[in-house]
Design a protein around this motif. Sequence first.
Motif, PDB file in Angstrom:
ATOM      1  N   GLU A 183       0.818  -1.204   0.000  1.00  0.00           N
ATOM      2  CA  GLU A 183       0.000   0.000   0.000  1.00  0.00           C
ATOM      3  C   GLU A 183       0.855   1.258   0.000  1.00  0.00           C
ATOM      4  OE1 GLU A 183      -0.638  -3.363   2.170  1.00  0.00           O
ATOM      5  OE2 GLU A 183       0.191  -1.600   3.172  1.00  0.00           O
ATOM      6  N   GLY A 194      -4.835  -8.169  -3.715  1.00  0.00           N
ATOM      7  CA  GLY A 194      -6.065  -7.910  -2.981  1.00  0.00           C
ATOM      8  C   GLY A 194      -6.312  -6.422  -2.844  1.00  0.00           C
ATOM      9  N   HIS A 195      -5.273  -5.708  -2.451  1.00  0.00           N
ATOM     10  CA  HIS A 195      -5.413  -4.280  -2.269  1.00  0.00           C
ATOM     11  C   HIS A 195      -5.689  -3.567  -3.583  1.00  0.00           C
ATOM     12  CE1 HIS A 195      -3.982  -0.091  -1.613  1.00  0.00           C
ATOM     13  NE2 HIS A 195      -4.741  -0.255  -0.562  1.00  0.00           N
ATOM     14  N   THR A 251      -9.158  -3.897  -4.553  1.00  0.00           N
ATOM     15  CA  THR A 251      -9.881  -3.233  -3.490  1.00  0.00           C
ATOM     16  C   THR A 251     -10.096  -1.783  -3.897  1.00  0.00           C
ATOM     17  OG1 THR A 251      -9.767  -4.000  -1.231  1.00  0.00           O
ATOM     18  CG2 THR A 251      -8.700  -1.917  -1.646  1.00  0.00           C
ATOM     19  N   ALA A 255     -12.300  -1.980  -7.370  1.00  0.00           N
ATOM     20  CA  ALA A 255     -13.579  -2.566  -6.965  1.00  0.00           C
ATOM     21  C   ALA A 255     -14.646  -2.729  -8.047  1.00  0.00           C
ATOM     22  CB  ALA A 255     -14.166  -1.762  -5.810  1.00  0.00           C
ATOM     23  N   SER A 285     -17.572  -4.355  -8.610  1.00  0.00           N
ATOM     24  CA  SER A 285     -18.457  -4.954  -7.598  1.00  0.00           C
ATOM     25  C   SER A 285     -18.633  -6.469  -7.663  1.00  0.00           C
ATOM     26  CB  SER A 285     -19.812  -4.273  -7.644  1.00  0.00           C
ATOM     27  OG  SER A 285     -20.285  -4.260  -8.976  1.00  0.00           O
TER      28      SER A 285
END
Lengths: 204, 204
Positions: free
Chosen positions: B32, B115-116, B119, B122, B124
């Motif tokens: 991140e 994953g991030h 994220t 997104a 949906s």
Amino acid sequence: MTQDRPERADAARNRRAILLATEELLARYRPEQISMEQVAAAAGVGKGTVFHRFGSRMGLMHALMAERALALTEAVSVGPPPLGPGAPAAERLLAFLDAIVDVIARNKGLLAALGHADTTTAKSDEDPRTAHPVYGFWHGHIADLLTAERPDLDAELQAHILLAGLQSRSILLLLEQGEAERLAAALRSLARALLHAPTEDTTG
Amino acid sequence: MTQDRPERADAARNRRAILLATEELLARYRPEQISMEQVAAAAGVGKGTVFHRFGSRMGLMHALMAERALALTEAVSVGPPPLGPGAPAAERLLAFLDAIVDVIARNKGLLAALGHADTTTAKSDEDPRTAHPVYGFWHGHIADLLTAERPDLDAELQAHILLAGLQSRSILLLLEQGEAERLAAALRSLARALLHAPTEDTTG
DNA sequence: TGGACAACTGGACCAGCGGTCCAGTACGTT
DNA sequence: AACGTACTGGACCGCTGGTCCAGTTGTCCA
């Protein structure tokens, strides 16, 4: 927190409004799509208020999490078996896993939101135990119960793995499709397998 | 991708530079904390180039992941046992879990970064299987092996749970402390428990 | 060898984010 | 009623992922 010098009436009202709004947004949208500004707007307060109350996105999510988990914490500490003390560890473990899935299912994005929240702020080397009391409590409880039944296992790590599923995107997706019971069943099944597994050496 | 009309020499050079830079940054910092601009700078190219090549942060992470996982994919598909075909499913499963932990340990932030990454963007309601070929392959392989040995289990879900650990913050932390072997052991132990568990009804 | 065209490049640019700040407001106290 | 203080809210900041396009460079064909 709500003791000694209680917060002012307006502050309390706003705090509850913010938590409620967050909850509703979390139920409707993905955690990452929810900005603090949106939360503030939904709660009918200014952004500054949100940050004044909760410090950061993580603080907010954490507060919500703590509130949601409160009932479970009490049930575990002083409630009746099988969740509370009194039942055999194995039974308590299975009951606890069910209870956690229930909490998560009713607050789908929450754990993920918590994860994403401190993903953003990233205090590098912090022990997650310290950083997230709720996670720490859950993890510790599972590890304790596991140790009680199977002292030969690496309970700490197994507890992390058991909990990890609840933060996983793929599994959150299932939850959103109402498959909570399926997840609970799988987790129970996994835990039972662990409890009944033949004794083995962790160094192997 | 590298076929038909091959990319221009400079494009290829830059692509490799970007992947390499990403890899190095990922080894040194939390996913991140790494901005696309940093990646571009580290690779010695402009930001536009990075986005032109990989489309988005997720695209970049995914490309890196795919490259990193390539050897494993081949080993599983056509390599020698116990990873490749030929060995009993149970053995293959344990070997595969070990191999995955190895890949993850050598690329700590990668799964988390992936994953991030999505994220952030997104999409949906996408099926993670479709969205992340590598994850899909790993998950599918585990589920298949699990099913072969234990058709009574909810293999799909158990496979997700087994993989979820590798995305968990707490466990990534362990990995950073060099506890890869401990994680591998725990995962093996868990898988073995699952394989040897008494037959049970998933509805219970 | 050279010319032409497409693919590639890079950095200025944009909207939106988490978080800060502080002048103003309103609560609780006396 | 009046006062001090805790609370409030929105302008503001630095930074992000991602877009855009004028300029550059590699490649292919004659």
